[in-house]
Design a protein around this motif. Structure first.
Motif, mmCIF file in Angstrom:
data_model
loop_
_atom_site.group_PDB
_atom_site.id
_atom_site.type_symbol
_atom_site.label_atom_id
_atom_site.label_comp_id
_atom_site.label_asym_id
_atom_site.label_seq_id
_atom_site.Cartn_x
_atom_site.Cartn_y
_atom_site.Cartn_z
ATOM 1 N N ALA A 110 -1.971 -38.376 -3.980
ATOM 2 C CA ALA A 110 -0.622 -38.602 -3.463
ATOM 3 C C ALA A 110 -0.605 -39.808 -2.543
ATOM 4 O O ALA A 110 -1.608 -40.140 -1.921
ATOM 5 N N THR A 111 0.516 -40.455 -2.493
ATOM 6 C CA THR A 111 0.684 -41.600 -1.620
ATOM 7 C C THR A 111 1.667 -41.249 -0.512
ATOM 8 O O THR A 111 2.746 -40.719 -0.784
ATOM 9 N N LEU A 112 1.269 -41.544 0.703
ATOM 10 C CA LEU A 112 2.118 -41.272 1.857
ATOM 11 C C LEU A 112 2.551 -42.570 2.501
ATOM 12 O O LEU A 112 1.758 -43.490 2.633
ATOM 13 N N THR A 169 5.415 -36.480 0.784
ATOM 14 C CA THR A 169 4.900 -37.565 -0.045
ATOM 15 C C THR A 169 6.034 -38.513 -0.404
ATOM 16 O O THR A 169 7.199 -38.150 -0.413
ATOM 17 N N ARG A 170 5.636 -39.704 -0.704
ATOM 18 C CA ARG A 170 6.569 -40.764 -1.065
ATOM 19 C C ARG A 170 7.329 -40.352 -2.314
ATOM 20 O O ARG A 170 6.749 -39.934 -3.310
ATOM 21 N N THR A 194 2.528 -47.571 7.221
ATOM 22 C CA THR A 194 1.133 -47.282 6.912
ATOM 23 C C THR A 194 1.122 -46.514 5.614
ATOM 24 O O THR A 194 1.681 -45.416 5.547
ATOM 25 N N ARG A 195 0.573 -47.091 4.585
ATOM 26 C CA ARG A 195 0.530 -46.394 3.307
ATOM 27 C C ARG A 195 -0.869 -45.871 3.075
ATOM 28 O O ARG A 195 -1.840 -46.619 3.148
ATOM 29 N N ALA A 196 -0.969 -44.590 2.823
ATOM 30 C CA ALA A 196 -2.273 -43.969 2.666
ATOM 31 C C ALA A 196 -2.325 -43.181 1.367
ATOM 32 O O ALA A 196 -1.304 -42.702 0.882
ATOM 33 N N THR A 197 -3.504 -43.077 0.829
ATOM 34 C CA THR A 197 -3.711 -42.301 -0.387
ATOM 35 C C THR A 197 -4.535 -41.075 -0.060
ATOM 36 O O THR A 197 -5.571 -41.174 0.591
ATOM 37 N N LEU A 198 -4.052 -39.930 -0.514
ATOM 38 C CA LEU A 198 -4.753 -38.675 -0.290
ATOM 39 C C LEU A 198 -5.257 -38.117 -1.607
ATOM 40 O O LEU A 198 -4.551 -38.162 -2.606
ATOM 41 N N LEU A 252 4.568 -33.020 -2.449
ATOM 42 C CA LEU A 252 3.746 -32.402 -1.422
ATOM 43 C C LEU A 252 4.471 -32.440 -0.086
ATOM 44 O O LEU A 252 5.286 -33.332 0.172
ATOM 45 N N ARG A 253 4.120 -31.487 0.748
ATOM 46 C CA ARG A 253 4.759 -31.352 2.049
ATOM 47 C C ARG A 253 3.730 -30.740 2.987
ATOM 48 O O ARG A 253 3.053 -29.777 2.628
ATOM 49 N N PHE A 254 3.576 -31.330 4.157
ATOM 50 C CA PHE A 254 2.585 -30.840 5.114
ATOM 51 C C PHE A 254 3.275 -30.485 6.419
ATOM 52 O O PHE A 254 4.135 -31.225 6.876
#
Lengths: 233, 233
Positions: free
Chosen positions: A79-81, A231-232, B77-81, B179-181
């Motif tokens: 997933a990309t955030l 998520t994006r 800030t773009r991050a990959t999970l 997704l949701r955190f």
DNA sequence: TGACAAATTAAGTGCGCACATATTAGCATT
DNA sequence: AATGCTAATATGTGCGCACTTAATTTGTCA
């Protein structure tokens, strides 16, 4: 000669993806060489290459020179955030952004901070505690440590009006960023700052940034109850 | 004729990135056309295109046909999970994986579940509650709703031994995943299941998957205290 | 048998070209 | 001024080719 137009790399990507999803290629299986797929689908190898790159980026396949392309044996959800700066986040939700400096001291960094920065030797850093507000109400509390050796200019910046986060973003670009998410119970002081019940479950984002190997800052951002990260879209 | 070898698209990407970081192009500024950059750097336009695509993917610039390329005005800030299946996660940490079915009932989905699935009409779904164990100790509690219309086969699956998560991954691929955190306080029943203090702060991952527009499953995964989610290294 | 070197292989990259597509800007018509 | 057609323009994509690079396989020699 065929009347149908040429295949797009997205078509190729989807076809291969479907072939994997249908079970034609199972986890760990090797896919045909790019050149053979290109031949079979009647398109250029560069088109297959592009499709495969996309599948590789999404974590569906693994590619290795000479080894070929394999279906990733352990399926993951990738997933990309997007984490915007807090001002932006507040304003996008329709709130009025506010900022309040709580404390600014130079102090010897505790072990946890050094570890986050991947430092071994103890050193003095600038600690900045601040509150981000939405419509005047607490939104996120941040506890930040800034590496004075990497960012000596920070000493001259007035952080009562200017947000450390934004100053850093605009003045100290980073080349690497580590993120960490977890939940924590509000202790009395944080509960007081965030106007939350003591013991409430709070969402935490820890972010550490470096320029090359030099740590810039590490920040623990504690959100008010109810905060969610998505998520994006 | 220059003795230095040709520029790689990564070189081009880094040069443009540096130009942005150095402030030569500020937020919102328009960059030169690909063809001009290619000309200036003495490489092919396709090389610049590739570099620009990469910068666009990382959220540094925005590209629009005819509009050109602009530095993204709001820095993110773009991050990959990577979220592996739980068995994998446990085993990778050196634990022995275990699984325990707690409850399996058909029930009318509450509004929150329907909303997560982007459904408007109420319907009956399969609810599966289960516990993932690491070395025999609770690790993650999952509360899952499966859409029987999309996955009728699930009715015949024995979920006492087989993990619903893994069965779905292997038998029902998805085309979209949300997704949701967030953080939540352990209520008495969850605290009991996870062997945690009531009121403890717990990290929650909510995941909903669809195949095309049809919802497959939505799951709330509640982790034991101390759980952390990290960005991909 | 084992260690090292050489050949082989499949993905990675660069280039140049042509054309497609989306979007903006300009112009003309109402 | 509002509208709609048209042209201009920058990125997006496809193709074919040549070459590079990393990894594996094979072969050779001790």
């Amino acid at each position: 000669m065929s009347p149908e137009s040429r295949l797009s790399w997205k078509d190729v990507r989807d076809q291969i993806h479907d072939a994997i999803l249908s079970g034609r290629y199972g986890p760990g299986d090797r896919l045909p060489r790019d050149v053979d797929i290109a031949d079979e689908l009647n398109c250029a190898r560069s088109t297959v290459q592009r499709a495969m790159q996309a599948l590789s980026d999404s974590g569906i396949v693994e590619r290795r020179r000479k080894g070929g392309t394999r279906v990733r044996p352990d399926p993951v959800t990738r997933a990309t955030l997007d984490i915007p700066i807090t001002r932006r986040e507040v304003e996008q939700k329709g709130g009025r952004y506010g900022y309040q400096l709580i404390r600014r001291v130079e102090a010897v960094a505790p072990r946890g901070v050094l570890a986050a920065c991947e430092l071994t030797e103890p050193r003095t850093m600038l600690r900045v505690e601040a509150l981000h507000l939405s419509d005047g109400r607490p939104y996120i509390f941040e506890d930040r440590w800034i590496c004075l050796e990497t960012v000596p200019e920070i000493g001259d910046v007035d952080l009562t009006g200017q947000n450390a986060n934004e100053w850093l973003v605009q003045n100290k670009p980073y080349s690497r960023c580590d993120l960490r998410f977890y939940a924590v119970s509000a202790d009395d002081s944080v509960a007081d700052l965030l106007d939350a019940e003591p013991g409430a479950a709070l969402f935490v984002i820890e972010r550490t940034t470096w320029i090359d190997a030099a740590p810039i800052t590490t920040v623990k951002a504690i959100a008010t109850p109810g905060y969610q990260l998505l998520t994006r879209s």
